[in-house]
Design a protein around this motif. Structure first.
Motif, short mmCIF file in Angstrom:
data_model
loop_
_atom_site.label_atom_id
_atom_site.label_comp_id
_atom_site.label_asym_id
_atom_site.label_seq_id
_atom_site.Cartn_x
_atom_site.Cartn_y
_atom_site.Cartn_z
N ASP A 252 0.84 -1.21 0.00
CA ASP A 252 0.00 0.00 0.00
C ASP A 252 0.87 1.26 0.00
OD1 ASP A 252 0.78 -0.66 2.60
OD2 ASP A 252 -1.19 -0.34 3.50
N ASN A 282 -1.56 -3.29 4.51
CA ASN A 282 -1.27 -3.50 5.93
C ASN A 282 -1.18 -2.15 6.64
OD1 ASN A 282 1.25 -2.55 5.14
ND2 ASN A 282 2.17 -4.57 5.09
N GLN A 284 0.74 0.16 6.64
CA GLN A 284 2.04 0.71 7.02
C GLN A 284 3.01 0.63 5.87
OE1 GLN A 284 1.87 -1.49 11.22
NE2 GLN A 284 3.87 -0.61 10.77
MG LIG Z 1 2.36 -1.55 3.63
#
Ligand SMILES: [Mg+2]
Ligand SMILES: Cc1ncc(C[n+]2csc(CCOP(=O)(O)OP(=O)(O)O)c2C)c(N)n1
Length: 908
Positions: A252, A282, A284
């Protein structure tokens, strides 16, 4: 059905979370809402939605600023529980397999860092993506695939998240494909026993990895262009059409790279239903949350939907389903919607109590909903990306979806299962390389691994026996999917490439006609496209610059690839060279995207291994916008063992005139020389280009060498001479004598590209006006001369007892003496590459500094690389060597129009 459910949820959310800033007549509002509620309750959702739309349209046509339609759906799974298909595998056994893979992946990194602190490796990324990977490995990734005629074809393509590689190795270890020594040598590639590369590198593990991905943003763009190239190959009849997929697993955080999202509309425009993105959300990245103050899943959903993709969100695991079912008022979804990612991260980084208090505790009804659940049950409420059933359903839908690419947005936890020391859900997760003993033991318990406490504390690898149900199942699943994955086959169908006679037109010269090397190159390409053996394999790639390079005749000759054909009559249809688009067109006219073009070049240049079909790409671009702009993609191309010709047209800082500072390239040859498998050539004449292309094709497509070429192409017109006899070897190696002076030479003039003509002019001036004889040499590749000399030098260094060998450059200049003046339209450091072997004789004249717009004459004078400057440099150096009169040299500098006190062009 799906839309209906979404609408229902949206409506619920809206019902309970009115967001009116001020209401001047609440009574009236209530009446309107009530009327509408009635329709919803008594008629149908469709009718309610229809009325809402009709009202919005009416408001718009009355000129009201109605907010644009939202591209977001509620913050929950796209696929409803009722629509889910049952899981086709054995969930329990798959969970055990996954747990073993998780453990060994983690152990691999932990062990390495104990043994060799600082060697690095990542554990948190794979921990988050394990379920997303395993469902695919057990049910989707095909290693081989049958075409319609029943022939075996290479299977699906997967771009893995690079830093999840320990997990991929761990699986291959369990499959018995990688040895214990290999995984013990993860990131130790230079030991007695070869180890495993840090990330996916086909250069280092050519039988395993296909696609280099770890530099963020490479995977997404390359995957899109790979999917499109697959269609190109199918539409041109070079491979059979199959349902093969291109999967890209992306982070992400990685989506912030401009390259990641930059071409997503190409995928929808081309209806690439062979493309599936899985974004591991996730929440992060390396330093902290991706969108602490927002929701990355929602942001990506809107962007991809807006771009025309099919979006499937996998947000919540099945544990949440009963809670959703219980929720009559929509309060759960409302709470989910209002939390930002920073909060979601905290819910996981702390413990169940915190989750109960802060998430559920905000609303009494919500708290009541989970009052009968224990803390353990609460903690077990999983995110969608950790639930095999939810993931399977998303993949299945994506696999079957037609006419659109699909993106799956899967919510996960970074460092899932690693505990506090492994950084589960914490900002430090990405950098975590060690787990404390407590967390190691907890890990084994959490995932029910049959590992003793002692072994757990030592992070020992766990290998179940070959006849265990897990290993048997693992092999069965892979057999069913055509074999192990990933594997890279180098299944090239080598070609018979043309002999030198094929290029007779270029070898003969232009008989006085003034043509540029770009024009000469276009003739070469035109002829190659007509060749019966290899013509079909040529892939011309151009980023909206064909007319600049005089290539428009190719539009008509071979057509521009357009997956839909040509849906319009081109305005120039009555002209001979009209803009012809067709479904089986051969040219990839990319539009203005050098990065996208490079990805097409990559797909074509690695087709030999990915499709088993050698393709010969020629990517022609504005030289300044090549390496400088997309260097990282070129590096990855080399890693992927790509083959082909990069052609930097409008080359040279002074040969491309008029365009000025941003356009005039004087350093691509420096950049290209940094890529180990790239051979760079700076040709002056058509025959040089022909010899280089002929030899390059032979090496790459006939001899199977993993190299590629960078050729500079200039736009200055001049007469192209015929090839001097016996020049081939020198052209390929990098230097040959072009024109000897009429007496014993006092100095030597090196020239490349159009500066070779300046060297020839300088030779005449020196002879006629200063009675200095010189030899002129064409240097086609300083970098190749340097590489060869370095190889020879290394050999000499390591074999002190053997007779010394001579580098080619030394052999070529044997028995010559006097200064060597090299002039180039590139930076001085280009000729300087061979200075160590020229005994202090070399004087480099080059175009260091920012370009300017002006005529070539002025530019070459400014950069002090014109014939006059070559003459001046020769006389000056001869003077320093005591071979020319100092006064005469100073006078010559004035006569030749040089300005000794002017600012150094390198600084101007
Ligand atoms: Mg990530
Ligand atoms: C071009 C580039 N810049 C920076 C990095 C260093 N880097 C490696 S992983 C990473 C964070 C990745 O975060 P995300 O994409 O969210 O993946 P996750 O590990 O969270 O799954 C960074 C910054 C890189 N590999 N490539």
């Amino acid at each position: 059905m799906q839309a209906k459910a979404q609408l229902e949820q949206q409506i619920n959310a809206q019902r309970h979370a009115p967001s009116y800033s001020s209401d001047s007549d609440p009574q009236e509002t209530a009446e309107w809402l009530e009327a509408w509620d009635q329709i919803l309750d008594e008629e149908s959702q469709q009718r309610a939605a229809y009325l809402l739309n009709a009202l919005t349209e009416r408001a718009r046509s009355a000129g009201l600023a109605v907010p644009p339609p939202s591209f977001n759906t509620p913050y929950c799974n796209t696929i409803r529980v009722e629509d889910e298909l049952p899981y086709p595998g054995d969930l329990e056994i798959e969970r055990r397999i996954k747990s073993i893979i998780r453990w060994n992946a983690m152990a691999m990194v932990v062990q390495q860092n104990k043994k060799d602190p600082g060697i690095g490796g990542h554990i948190a990324t794979y921990a988050s993506v394990a379920t997303l990977m395993e469902v695919a490995f057990n049910h989707f990734f095909r290693s081989t695939i049958q075409d319609q005629a029943g022939h075996g074809q290479p299977g699906d393509f997967v771009y893995f998240q690079g830093h999840a590689s320990p997990g991929i190795y761990s699986r291959a270890f369990l499959e018995g494909r990688l040895s214990r020594t290999q995984i013990e040598n993860f990131r130790h590639e230079l030991r007695e026993e070869p180890g495993l590369s840090s990330y996916p590198h086909p250069w280092l593990m050519p039988d395993f990895w296909r696609f280099p991905t770890v530099s963020m943003g490479l995977a997404s763009l390359n995957a899109i262009y790979q999917a499109r190239f697959m269609r190109y190959m199918e539409n041109r009849g070079l491979i059979p059409a199959t349902d093969r997929k291109v999967w890209a697993f992306l982070g992400d955080g990685e989506m912030d790279e401009p390259e990641s999202m930059g071409s997503i509309t190409l995928a929808s425009r081309e209806k690439l239903d062979n493309l599936i993105f899985v974004i591991n959300c996730n929440l992060q990245r390396l330093d902290g949350p991706v969108r602490g103050n927002g929701k990355i899943i929602q942001e990506l959903e809107a962007a991809f939907r807006g771009a025309g993709w099919n979006v499937i969100k996998v947000v919540w695991g099945r544990g949440w389903d009963p809670l959703f079912a219980k929720d009559r008022t929509g309060i759960l979804l409302k709470r989910m919607e209002e939390c930002v990612d920073g909060e979601y991260q905290s819910f996981r980084a702390k413990e169940a109590k915190f989750l109960r208090e802060k998430f559920f505790g905000k609303y009494p009804e919500l708290a009541a909903m989970v009052a009968d659940m224990s803390d353990e049950d609460l903690w077990d409420l999983r995110r969608g990306g950790h639930d095999s059933i939810k993931v399977y359903n998303a993949y299945k839908r994506a696999f079957e979806h037609k006419d659109q690419p699909t993106v799956i947005l899967a919510k996960t936890i970074k460092g899932y299962g690693l505990g506090p020391s492994g950084g589960e859900g914490r900002n430090l997760a990405h950098q975590s390389k060690k787990l404390d003993e407590n967390d190691l033991v907890n890990f084994t318990q959490r995932f029910n691994l049959p590992i003793s406490e002692e072994e757990a504390k030592a992070a020992k690898f766990y290998t179940p026996p070959q006849n265990s149900p897990e290993v048997i199942y693992l092999h069965e699943r892979r057999n069913a999917l055509g074999g192990y994955y990933p594997t890279r086959g180098a299944q090239s169908d080598l070609l018979e490439t043309p002999k030198l006679e094929f290029f007779k037109e270029q070898l003969a010269g232009s008989e006085g006609r003034e043509v540029s090397t770009t024009m000469a190159f276009v003739r070469v390409l035109t002829n190659l496209l007509k060749d019966k053996t290899i013509g079909k394999r040529i892939v011309p790639i151009i980023p909206d610059e064909a007319r600049t390079f005089g290539m428009e005749s190719l539009f008509r000759q071979v057509g521009i690839y357009a997956s839909q054909g040509q849906l319009y009559q081109p305005h120039d249809a009555d002209m001979f060279l009209y803009y012809k688009e067709s479904k089986d067109g051969q040219i990839l006219e990319e539009g203005i995207t050098e990065a996208g073009s490079m990805c097409s070049f990559t797909a074509a240049g690695t087709a030999y291994s990915n499709y088993g079909v050698e393709m010969i790409p020629f990517y022609i671009f504005y030289s300044m916008f090549g390496f400088q702009r997309i260097g990282d993609f070129v590096w990855a191309f080399a890693d992927a063992r790509g083959r082909g010709f990069l052609c930097g047209a409008t080359a040279g800082r002074t040969t491309l005139n008029g365009e000025g500072l941003q356009h005039q390239d004087g350093h691509s040859l420096v950049l290209s020389s940094t890529v180990p498998t790239c051979l760079s050539y700076d040709s002056a004449f058509a025959y040089e280009i022909a010899v280089i292309i002929q030899d390059g094709m032979r090496r790459m497509y006939q001899e199977d060498e993993d190299v590629f070429y960078y050729l500079t192409l200039y736009n200055e017109n001049y007469a192209q001479p015929p090839m001097p006899e016996g020049a081939e070897e020198g052209i390929i190696k990098g230097i040959y004598k072009l024109k000897a002076g009429s007496g014993k030479p006092k100095a030597h003039l090196f020239g490349s590209g159009p500066m070779l003509n300046e060297a020839l002019r300088a030779q005449r001036i020196l002879a006629e006006q200063y009675k200095v004889q010189t030899d002129v040499w064409s240097v086609t590749s300083y970098s190749e001369l340097r590489r060869e000399a370095l190889r020879v030098e290394r050999w000499n260094r390591l074999h002190p007892a053997e007779p010394e060998q001579q580098p080619y450059i030394v052999q070529a200049l044997e028995k010559t003496e006097g200064p060597i003046i090299a002039s180039t339209d590139y930076m001085k450091i280009v000729p300087d590459q061979i200075a160590p072997w020229l005994g202090g004789r070399l004087v480099s004249l080059g175009a260091d500094g920012f370009g300017r717009s002006d005529s070539r004459e002025h530019l070459r004078r400014h950069f002090e690389i014109n014939a006059e400057s070559i003459v001046a440099a020769t006389l000056s150096q001869l003077t320093r060597d005591g071979k020319f009169n100092a006064k005469k040299a100073a006078q010559a500098i004035a006569d030749l129009g040089l300005k000794p006190e002017a600012i150094d062009p390198a600084l101007a």
